[in-house]
Design a protein around this motif. Structure first.
Motif, PDB file in Angstrom:
ATOM      1  N   UNK A  22       0.823  -1.211   0.000  1.00  0.00           N
ATOM      2  CA  UNK A  22       0.000   0.000   0.000  1.00  0.00           C
ATOM      3  C   UNK A  22       0.858   1.262   0.000  1.00  0.00           C
ATOM      4  N   UNK A  23       1.918   1.273   0.807  1.00  0.00           N
ATOM      5  CA  UNK A  23       2.814   2.433   0.834  1.00  0.00           C
ATOM      6  C   UNK A  23       3.547   2.599  -0.485  1.00  0.00           C
ATOM      7  N   UNK A  24       3.888   1.475  -1.112  1.00  0.00           N
ATOM      8  CA  UNK A  24       4.583   1.542  -2.394  1.00  0.00           C
ATOM      9  C   UNK A  24       3.735   2.202  -3.473  1.00  0.00           C
ATOM     10  N   UNK A  25       2.417   2.137  -3.343  1.00  0.00           N
ATOM     11  CA  UNK A  25       1.533   2.689  -4.369  1.00  0.00           C
ATOM     12  C   UNK A  25       1.583   4.218  -4.414  1.00  0.00           C
ATOM     13  N   UNK A  26       2.116   4.857  -3.365  1.00  0.00           N
ATOM     14  CA  UNK A  26       2.226   6.315  -3.381  1.00  0.00           C
ATOM     15  C   UNK A  26       3.091   6.770  -4.541  1.00  0.00           C
ATOM     16  N   UNK A  27       4.089   5.972  -4.881  1.00  0.00           N
ATOM     17  CA  UNK A  27       4.984   6.305  -5.984  1.00  0.00           C
ATOM     18  C   UNK A  27       4.648   5.503  -7.239  1.00  0.00           C
ATOM     19  N   UNK A  28       3.429   5.011  -7.324  1.00  0.00           N
ATOM     20  CA  UNK A  28       3.033   4.172  -8.448  1.00  0.00           C
ATOM     21  C   UNK A  28       1.742   4.700  -9.050  1.00  0.00           C
ATOM     22  N   UNK A  29       1.464   4.278 -10.278  1.00  0.00           N
ATOM     23  CA  UNK A  29       0.209   4.621 -10.929  1.00  0.00           C
ATOM     24  C   UNK A  29      -0.903   3.641 -10.568  1.00  0.00           C
ATOM     25  N   UNK A  30      -0.555   2.538  -9.923  1.00  0.00           N
ATOM     26  CA  UNK A  30      -1.548   1.544  -9.548  1.00  0.00           C
ATOM     27  C   UNK A  30      -2.300   1.999  -8.298  1.00  0.00           C
ATOM     28  N   UNK A  31      -3.568   1.613  -8.145  1.00  0.00           N
ATOM     29  CA  UNK A  31      -4.297   1.924  -6.916  1.00  0.00           C
ATOM     30  C   UNK A  31      -3.673   1.205  -5.738  1.00  0.00           C
TER      31      UNK A  31
END
Length: 312
Positions: A275-284
């Motif tokens: 979930x934290x990794x998604x901050x730098x990702x385009x994925x939800x």
């Protein structure tokens, strides 16, 4: 009077709203011209009334519209400034890639490998003391190994950058005309042509450092930011250590149903990391979290299955 505009790359429409209560309704009635979540939704609001609740209503309308378009909320990183001073400071000292990759790699590997040991030993029916000893040994030894690998990898990238830079310095010295032509070709690929292309090439090649920087980026795809081996190693080790201790805590504290608690805590750790990794990702966030959870859970299931084969 409020003017609310939502701008697509090829379409613009404005809705004039006479009162704040109709802001959200007007936005919802605006036709949707795209379903691509990567396209930018820009809202320009001019408030000519005193009540500020209209601004909040506009933001709520934007959120509802964005949710319909993408199916999830996005966490937007703050935009950087574009004043003369801000641009000069940012371009003169770019931040580089940071330590995100090292932190994510260390955290996921720490959780997976430590819980794999816990699951394997527990599946074999060995006592909790053995789990704690092997788990701590893995956290320290494998964490150090991961840090050493991160340091060596970053150092290799840095050495390779320096090696290629030396090659370009020698080429510019021995074959200046050929390197000038290469610089011109690189700038031509960026859209320059004619007299402007020649003038830009001459201007850049008059400065030795800028000439080399252009060749490094255009010919080899290498930016001007060198890796930081020590920072990568420290980040990897700390993230591995923190995440790797999570599966061991129930056994260290001698809690009841330690393996069950360890499994749930580790799954929660996988989910949180994703979930934290998604901050730098385009994925939800939920997709990134579930992806990490599935990968970590599969590794744990394999380890537990292997350990169960030796549980006589």
């Amino acid at each position: 009077m409020i003017v609310l505009s939502h701008l697509w790359p090829s379409h613009a429409q404005s809705c004039q709203i006479k009162n704040e209560a109709s802001v959200g309704d007007a936005f919802e009635r605006a036709p949707l011209r795209t379903t691509n979540s990567n396209e930018m939704l820009t809202v320009l609001i001019w408030l000519r009334i005193e009540k500020q609740k209209a601004f909040l209503i506009c933001l709520k309308a934007v959120g509802n519209r964005s949710s319909k378009m993408t199916g999830h909320w996005r966490i937007n990183m703050p935009d950087h400034g574009h004043s003369h001073q801000e641009v000069a400071a940012r371009i003169s000292a770019p931040p580089g890639t940071g330590v995100l990759r090292d932190a994510v790699l260390g955290a996921i590997d720490g959780s997976v490998t430590t819980f794999a040991i816990v699951a394997g030993v527990a599946g074999a029916g060995l006592p909790p003391f053995v789990i704690v000893v092997l788990g701590l040994a893995n956290v320290l030894a494998d964490g150090f190994s991961m840090a050493a690998a991160a340091y060596s990898g970053s150092r290799a990238e840095k050495d390779n950058f320096r090696r290629i830079r030396k090659i370009e310095e020698r080429h510019i010295k021995d074959y200046p005309l050929g390197e000038w032509r290469e610089a011109r070709a690189i700038l031509a690929q960026k859209g320059l042509s004619g007299r402007v292309l020649d003038e830009a090439t001459d201007a850049i090649t008059k400065n030795h450092d800028r000439w080399i920087a252009l060749m490094m980026e255009g010919e080899y795809g290498l930016g001007g930011i060198s890796p930081h081996p020590l920072r990568a190693a420290v980040t990897t080790f700390l993230s591995f250590l923190v995440a790797g201790m999570v599966p061991l805590l129930p056994f260290i504290l001698s809690l009841d149903s330690a393996f069950t608690l360890s499994a749930w805590m580790t799954m929660a750790s996988f989910f949180t990391i994703g979930a934290l990794k998604s901050i730098w990702s385009l994925s939800p966030w939920w997709r990134s979290a579930c992806e990490t959870l599935v990968i970590g859970g599969a590794a744990a299931a394999i380890a537990y299955g292997v350990g169960s084969l030796f549980n006589f």
